[in-house]
Every structure is written in structure tokens, then in C-alpha cells.
Design an enzyme around this catalytic site. Structure first.
Site, PDB file in Angstrom:
ATOM      1  CG  ASP A 119      -2.034   0.985   1.206  1.00 37.51           C
ATOM      2  OD1 ASP A 119      -1.816   2.024   1.856  1.00 37.51           O
ATOM      3  OD2 ASP A 119      -3.084   0.801   0.568  1.00 37.51           O
ATOM      4  NE  ARG A 120      -0.164   6.482   1.124  1.00 37.31           N
ATOM      5  CZ  ARG A 120      -0.454   7.224   0.047  1.00 37.31           C
ATOM      6  NH1 ARG A 120      -1.366   6.822  -0.819  1.00 37.31           N
ATOM      7  NH2 ARG A 120       0.180   8.358  -0.174  1.00 37.31           N
ATOM      8  CG  HIS A 164      -8.949   6.564   1.462  1.00 35.55           C
ATOM      9  ND1 HIS A 164      -9.504   5.772   0.483  1.00 35.55           N
ATOM     10  CD2 HIS A 164      -7.650   6.146   1.591  1.00 35.55           C
ATOM     11  CE1 HIS A 164      -8.602   4.915   0.040  1.00 35.55           C
ATOM     12  NE2 HIS A 164      -7.477   5.123   0.688  1.00 35.55           N
ATOM     13  CG  HIS A 284      -5.662  -3.578   1.042  1.00 35.95           C
ATOM     14  ND1 HIS A 284      -4.997  -3.275  -0.124  1.00 35.95           N
ATOM     15  CD2 HIS A 284      -5.221  -2.683   1.975  1.00 35.95           C
ATOM     16  CE1 HIS A 284      -4.200  -2.230   0.080  1.00 35.95           C
ATOM     17  NE2 HIS A 284      -4.310  -1.864   1.344  1.00 35.95           N
TER      18      HIS A 284
END
Length: 304
Positions: A119-120, A164, A284
Site C-alpha cells: 500500500d503506502r 479517502h 487487501h
């Protein structure tokens, strides 16, 4: 949602030591869990949103048998430092965060290392691979697209899944106030709806994630805001220049490319000529939901 437990000990990766390591001349420190033999090849594991280094607890323990495994909290997350966002938008640019990671590995004795991000953290890993190709030997990305492609594919109603991102891309002030009004509700929403495996995040780890996010709203927002501005500028410059990830790259993703009507593997190949791309059937949070599958994929990558 699981209530926070006042006074409960902070969960840790069993068998790992913890340290705070300076990574910039300005005094930014990263909090990191480190395990395995320092004489072995290094693997740095970068967490995603809304998590901390704890998301790697299963994978890290396995890899530490034959690697030096480094699991930091990213700048702005967990117990790492959270510098105030500067007006130029570079404080949480992935270029800045990637430089943190390279400095962290060097401080622990590694000029070269393999890098995996979720992810990030995967966005930081990609930038590290582009900016520091001599340092990153192998690169793995879990469930994210490179920044330019991420923004491009989110169109129409399909963009609702990334609401988001659009919220946190707004100018400083409004998103921070909105999220701070109910941080557990906001961050807990993603822990709930993005997981296909109830129980993969146990109550103590969930509480640690929410506690860490609650204490980091401005820096988490700044990280995502940078992806809409500074990171897009940096990635666009690389795209124009024809820069790519020259090391072996492995990508694990849910099959949301098919669901949203784009070729995820094709998008990735523009950035990574030496690519292995596979889809997974879990949610996820794959390092927590399917740690054996993730570990096997990382070991396959490291053998390339």
C-alpha cells in the site's frame, strides 16, 4: 470495533529488537523492528495504511531465518517521527520517505538491500527503486499501482473505493478536522471493509493500529496529499525521461484490475521490465491474511 485497552503492552514482532534510528541530518528518527543475522542479506519491509510495521509480523519472522529483516514505521506513522508538513509539500513526498529508508538500511550496515512494500509503503518502495537503483536489489509491491496509474484508473463511480484519497488530497485544514472528529471510525472502516479474513488482525494489533493512527492524523493526511501533488510531479518526470525499475520486481494484487476494467499487469510493465505479476484471492491486508503466500512470493523474488 475493538475498544482500545488502556495500559496494554504494545504488540511486538517476537524475537526482534527495537530501536529508533536517525535517518536525516535534521533529526528525523524511524522506529524499527530488526531481526535475523546482520551478516545476512537485508530485506526491508514497509507497511501500508492504516497499519504499522506490525503488519509484517508473520512474514518477517519467517524471513529472519536467513535474512537481516528491517521493519520500520514509515515517517509520519507509528512510533516514528512526524515532522510538520512544509509548505513545499516535500516533507511526505515518497522521494523524501524513500531517502529515509535508504539511510535506515545504511545505518544498519547495508548499502544494498531488497525492499518490499504494501500500500503506502509500496509507493515508497517504488520511489526508492527509481531514485536509488544501486541500493535496491529486488522490489516487491503488494496491492497498489504506481502513483500515476492509481490516479488515472480511478474514474466515475469506481473512484468511490478511493474516496479517502480525494479527501486527504484537499488543502490542509478540512481533512484533518474531519478525520480527527472520529479517527477510530475513519481508520477502522478500512480495517473492516478491506479485509476478506475476519480475525486476521487480532484485537491487540487492531487497537495498536487505531492508537497509532489517532496520534498521526496530520502526518497521514500529509502523506496522501503528497501523492496527489509532489509524487505525481516526480513520477511524471520519470515517465517522460523513460526511467524504470531495473531490478527484479514482484507484484501481488487483488484482481481489482479486472473488476474495474484495466490491465494491472500491463500498467506495471511500463515501470518494471523484469516483472512477475500475480493476483491473490485474499483481501487487501495480504501479509496478515495470507502470510505464507506472501512469504513464498518474496522468497521467489529474492531467488531471481
Amino acid at each position: 470495533m475493538t475498544p482500545d485497552t488502556a495500559g496494554a503492552p504494545e504488540p511486538r514482532i517476537e524475537g526482534f529488537r527495537y530501536d529508533r534510528i536517525p535517518v536525516t541530518d535534521g533529526g528525523v528518527h524511524l522506529h524499527a523492528a530488526v531481526g535475523g543475522d546482520p551478516g545476512r542479506p537485508a530485506v526491508v519491509l514497509l507497511h501500508g495504511f492504516p497499519q504499522t510495521h506490525l503488519m509484517w509480523r508473520h512474514v518477517a519472522a519467517d524471513l529472519a531465518a536467513d535474512h537481516h529483516v528491517i521493519c520500520p514505521d514509515l515517517r509520519g506513522y507509528g512510533a516514528s517521527d512526524k515532522p510538520a508538513e512544509a509548505a513545499d509539500g516535500q516533507t511526505y513526498a515518497k522521494r523524501t520517505m524513500a531517502a529515509d529508508v535508504v539511510a535506515l538500511a545504511r545505518a544498519l550496515g547495508h548499502e544494498r538491500f531488497a525492499l518490499a512494500g504494501h500500500d503506502r509503503g509500496a509507493l515508497v518502495a517504488i520511489r526508492a527503486g527509481l531514485d536509488h537503483p544501486d541500493a535496491v536489489t529486488h522490489l516487491a509491491s503488494l496491492d497498489v499501482l504506481p502513483t500515476l496509474d492509481m490516479w488515472d484508473v480511478m474514474r466515475g463511480t469506481s473512484a468511490a473505493v478511493g474516496f479517502h484519497l480525494y479527501l486527504m488530497a484537499q488543502p490542509p485544514g478540512l481533512p484533518e478536522r474531519m478525520i480527527s472528529a472520529d479517527p477510530d471510525g475513519f481508520f477502522g472502516h478500512f480495517l473492516d471493509v478491506w479485509s476478506a479474513s475476519p480475525g486476521a488482525v487480532p484485537p491487540d494489533v487492531r487497537a495498536a493500529y487505531l492508537r497509532a493512527c489517532r496520534e498521526a492524523v496530520p502526518s497521514i493526511v500529509a502523506d496522501v496529499r503528497a501523492s496527489a501533488f509532489a509524487d505525481v510531479e516526480h513520477d511524471t518526470a520519470d515517465r517522460i525521461a523513460g526511467n524504470a525499475l531495473r531490478m527484479p520486481v514482484a507484484v501481488l494484487q487483488q484482481d481489482w484490475g479486472a473488476a474495474l476494467g484495466f490491465d494491472a499487469a500491463g500498467l506495471w510493465r511500463r515501470w518494471a521490465p523484469d516483472l512477475t505479476h500475480r493476483t491473490v484471492s485474499c483481501g487487501h491486508f495480504m501479509a496478515e491474511e495470507a502470510p505464507k503466500e506472501v512469504t513464498a512470493a518474496l522468497r521467489d523474488l529474492l531467488a531471481r
